[in-house]
Design a protein around this motif. Structure first.
Motif, PDB file in Angstrom:
ATOM      1  N   UNK A 359       0.764  -1.193   0.000  1.00  0.00           N
ATOM      2  CA  UNK A 359       0.028  -0.063   0.023  1.00  0.00           C
ATOM      3  C   UNK A 359       0.935   1.240  -0.080  1.00  0.00           C
ATOM      4  N   UNK A 360       0.369   2.572  -0.312  1.00  0.00           N
ATOM      5  CA  UNK A 360       0.811   3.883  -0.085  1.00  0.00           C
ATOM      6  C   UNK A 360      -0.031   4.530   0.616  1.00  0.00           C
ATOM      7  N   UNK A 361       0.509   4.676   1.972  1.00  0.00           N
ATOM      8  CA  UNK A 361      -0.351   5.281   3.073  1.00  0.00           C
ATOM      9  C   UNK A 361      -0.641   6.738   2.691  1.00  0.00           C
ATOM     10  N   UNK A 362       0.379   7.566   2.432  1.00  0.00           N
ATOM     11  CA  UNK A 362       0.233   9.071   2.485  1.00  0.00           C
ATOM     12  C   UNK A 362       0.115   9.445   1.246  1.00  0.00           C
ATOM     13  N   UNK A 363       0.200   8.565   0.053  1.00  0.00           N
ATOM     14  CA  UNK A 363       0.070   9.176  -1.232  1.00  0.00           C
ATOM     15  C   UNK A 363       1.247   9.792  -1.904  1.00  0.00           C
ATOM     16  N   UNK A 364       2.203   9.539  -1.139  1.00  0.00           N
ATOM     17  CA  UNK A 364       3.779  10.127  -1.453  1.00  0.00           C
ATOM     18  C   UNK A 364       4.561   9.331  -2.553  1.00  0.00           C
ATOM     19  N   UNK A 365       4.000   8.132  -3.143  1.00  0.00           N
ATOM     20  CA  UNK A 365       4.812   7.638  -4.077  1.00  0.00           C
ATOM     21  C   UNK A 365       5.532   6.376  -3.558  1.00  0.00           C
ATOM     22  N   UNK A 366       5.768   6.531  -2.187  1.00  0.00           N
ATOM     23  CA  UNK A 366       6.523   5.482  -1.524  1.00  0.00           C
ATOM     24  C   UNK A 366       5.767   4.399  -0.927  1.00  0.00           C
ATOM     25  N   UNK A 367       6.179   3.184  -1.129  1.00  0.00           N
ATOM     26  CA  UNK A 367       5.018   1.865  -0.761  1.00  0.00           C
ATOM     27  C   UNK A 367       5.450   1.543   0.607  1.00  0.00           C
ATOM     28  N   UNK A 368       4.562   1.238   1.216  1.00  0.00           N
ATOM     29  CA  UNK A 368       4.437   0.552   2.570  1.00  0.00           C
ATOM     30  C   UNK A 368       4.211  -0.975   2.354  1.00  0.00           C
ATOM     31  N   UNK A 369       4.463  -1.730   3.417  1.00  0.00           N
ATOM     32  CA  UNK A 369       4.137  -3.187   3.206  1.00  0.00           C
ATOM     33  C   UNK A 369       3.864  -3.858   4.460  1.00  0.00           C
ATOM     34  N   UNK A 370       3.305  -5.302   4.531  1.00  0.00           N
ATOM     35  CA  UNK A 370       3.265  -6.119   5.571  1.00  0.00           C
ATOM     36  C   UNK A 370       4.174  -7.362   4.938  1.00  0.00           C
ATOM     37  N   UNK A 371       5.007  -7.867   5.923  1.00  0.00           N
ATOM     38  CA  UNK A 371       5.864  -8.853   5.310  1.00  0.00           C
ATOM     39  C   UNK A 371       5.606 -10.041   6.624  1.00  0.00           C
ATOM     40  N   UNK A 372       5.848 -11.368   6.168  1.00  0.00           N
ATOM     41  CA  UNK A 372       5.658 -12.386   7.142  1.00  0.00           C
ATOM     42  C   UNK A 372       6.480 -13.650   6.447  1.00  0.00           C
ATOM     43  N   UNK A 373       7.609 -13.866   7.250  1.00  0.00           N
ATOM     44  CA  UNK A 373       8.413 -14.824   6.859  1.00  0.00           C
ATOM     45  C   UNK A 373       8.380 -16.162   7.645  1.00  0.00           C
ATOM     46  N   UNK A 374       7.218 -16.417   7.974  1.00  0.00           N
ATOM     47  CA  UNK A 374       6.905 -17.611   8.789  1.00  0.00           C
ATOM     48  C   UNK A 374       7.246 -17.558  10.334  1.00  0.00           C
ATOM     49  N   UNK A 375       8.321 -16.545  10.587  1.00  0.00           N
ATOM     50  CA  UNK A 375       8.479 -16.450  12.219  1.00  0.00           C
ATOM     51  C   UNK A 375       8.151 -15.098  12.707  1.00  0.00           C
ATOM     52  N   UNK A 376       8.257 -13.896  11.904  1.00  0.00           N
ATOM     53  CA  UNK A 376       7.790 -12.746  12.296  1.00  0.00           C
ATOM     54  C   UNK A 376       6.872 -11.867  11.312  1.00  0.00           C
TER      55      UNK A 376
END
Length: 402
Positions: A359-376
């Protein structure tokens, strides 16, 4: 009249200090019951974000009824949105039936006795928390309405229930050995011993979670990965889309051509060559060559802008199903590509392994994310300078994970 004015002035002088002393006294705390356990998940309904101006603050009814994003309005000046790390509710992780309000909660926020669930290889303990015991920033979430986002971009609207402190461990939590050398993995049968154990863990852990159960209008929790306050301007969200085997193969081939031209790819190829170099011929023969390794382990995922036309393709290259504590090759590569004018080009931002939401939360063109490696599980945002911020939780594993 002059004497009356003198008396009023003298009264003000005498009463003001007394009022200040009374106001400064803290209110006594009250216990609050711990929330119930998780329930079945509510169905999701797709909602496309619309370019609307920031809505006025909303006081939601109880229970909260699902809403659909408002129809598109005429373009207006973009609202000023604070960076995600500066405003509680801009984005937060979702864990099963609960919002993750804080990932390093303070034990002093808790009240009441722990509610404990103990079984072999699993310990779960919670303590109720009063809203007025929390820092001011977090108190603003009381009675808030949240939009819960799933990986595919679909949404569900939920209210926020009472907060609780959450302590959890898995693995050899209750491992013990008696004088005769007999091992046990069972929880203590003596309830007092179990309570003392939990009390000590609460005091020692520095990664206690502050959770608050979230409920949709039907009383069931929403299913999703992250959430955002409904009164904030809608974020730009990219939904992960399924693909047929043929479509996936076409996307992988297209992305691979771009990836192979990157310096990161060349560097990873060198790491793999160095990994193979010390091995004897027999061992090396059991492992794939570089091109074969890439073909077997390159993963691509298409992310489509909800309510828009943009497409981001995430690329991950690492050994799939790598065994923990092994000497398998551990190098990796993560890139983001974007489709522009019909072709894929590299997006000017690093990618992430284990990407589950984009997602892009602020509309500034920089993407944010949720990640999950199975541990964290990690919420990845950024501060005003562009530096990445991490808000993460995991369930501690006691013992050797190998």
């Amino acid at each position: 009249m002059a004497r009356t004015r003198d008396l009023v002035a003298l009264s003000a002088i005498l009463v003001a200090p007394l009022a200040a002393i009374l106001v400064s006294q803290a209110l006594p705390s009250l216990d609050a019951p711990a929330p119930a356990s998780a329930e079945p998940l509510a169905a999701l309904e797709p909602v496309a974000p619309a370019p609307t101006p920031a809505p006025a603050a909303v006081v939601p009814p109880s229970p909260v009824a699902p809403v659909v994003a408002p129809a598109a309005a005429e373009p207006t000046a973009a609202p000023v949105v604070p960076p995600a790390g500066d405003d509680v509710g801009q984005a937060m992780l979702v864990r099963k039936d609960a919002l993750v309000l804080h990932t390093h909660a303070d034990l002093r926020w808790a009240s009441g006795r722990p509610v404990i669930k103990a079984e072999p290889s699993h310990l779960l303990a919670t303590r109720s928390v009063r809203w007025d015991s929390l820092p001011e920033q977090l108190r603003g979430l009381e009675d808030a309405t949240m939009v819960v986002h799933a990986a595919d971009g679909s949404t569900c609207v939920a209210g926020v229930d009472a907060p609780r402190l959450h302590l959890e461990q898995i693995g050899d939590v209750f491992h013990s050995m008696d004088d005769d050398g007999h091992e046990s993995f069972e929880p203590p049968t003596d309830k007092a011993v179990l309570r003392d154990m939990v009390k000590q863990l609460f005091a020692e852990e520095d990664d206690l979670l502050l959770l608050a159960r979230q409920r949709a209008a039907d009383g069931r929790p929403c299913e999703g990965l992250w959430a955002r306050r409904v009164d904030l301007p809608p974020a730009t969200v990219f939904g992960r889309r399924g693909a047929s085997e043929a479509e996936a193969a076409v996307l992988k081939a297209e992305a691979a051509a771009v990836v192979r031209a990157q310096a990161d790819f060349t560097g990873l190829a060198g790491e793999y060559a160095e990994y193979l170099a010390p091995m004897d011929a027999e061992r090396r023969a059991d492992l794939p060559g570089w091109d074969e390794f890439v073909a077997a382990n390159l993963r691509t995922t298409a992310w489509h802008e909800i309510g828009g036309s943009r497409q981001i393709v995430s690329v991950e290259l690492q050994l799939v199903d790598r065994m923990a504590c092994s000497d398998d090759f551990g190098g990796s590569l993560a890139l983001l590509l974007e489709r522009r004018d019909g072709r894929l080009v590299r997006f000017d931002q690093p990618g992430w392994l284990g990407l589950t939401a984009l997602m892009d939360l602020e509309g500034d063109g920089v993407l944010e994310a949720v990640t999950d490696d199975g541990f964290e599980t990690v919420l990845r945002t950024h501060d005003p300078s562009g530096a990445e911020l991490r808000d993460a939780y995991s369930v501690p594993y006691v013992g050797c994970p190998c």
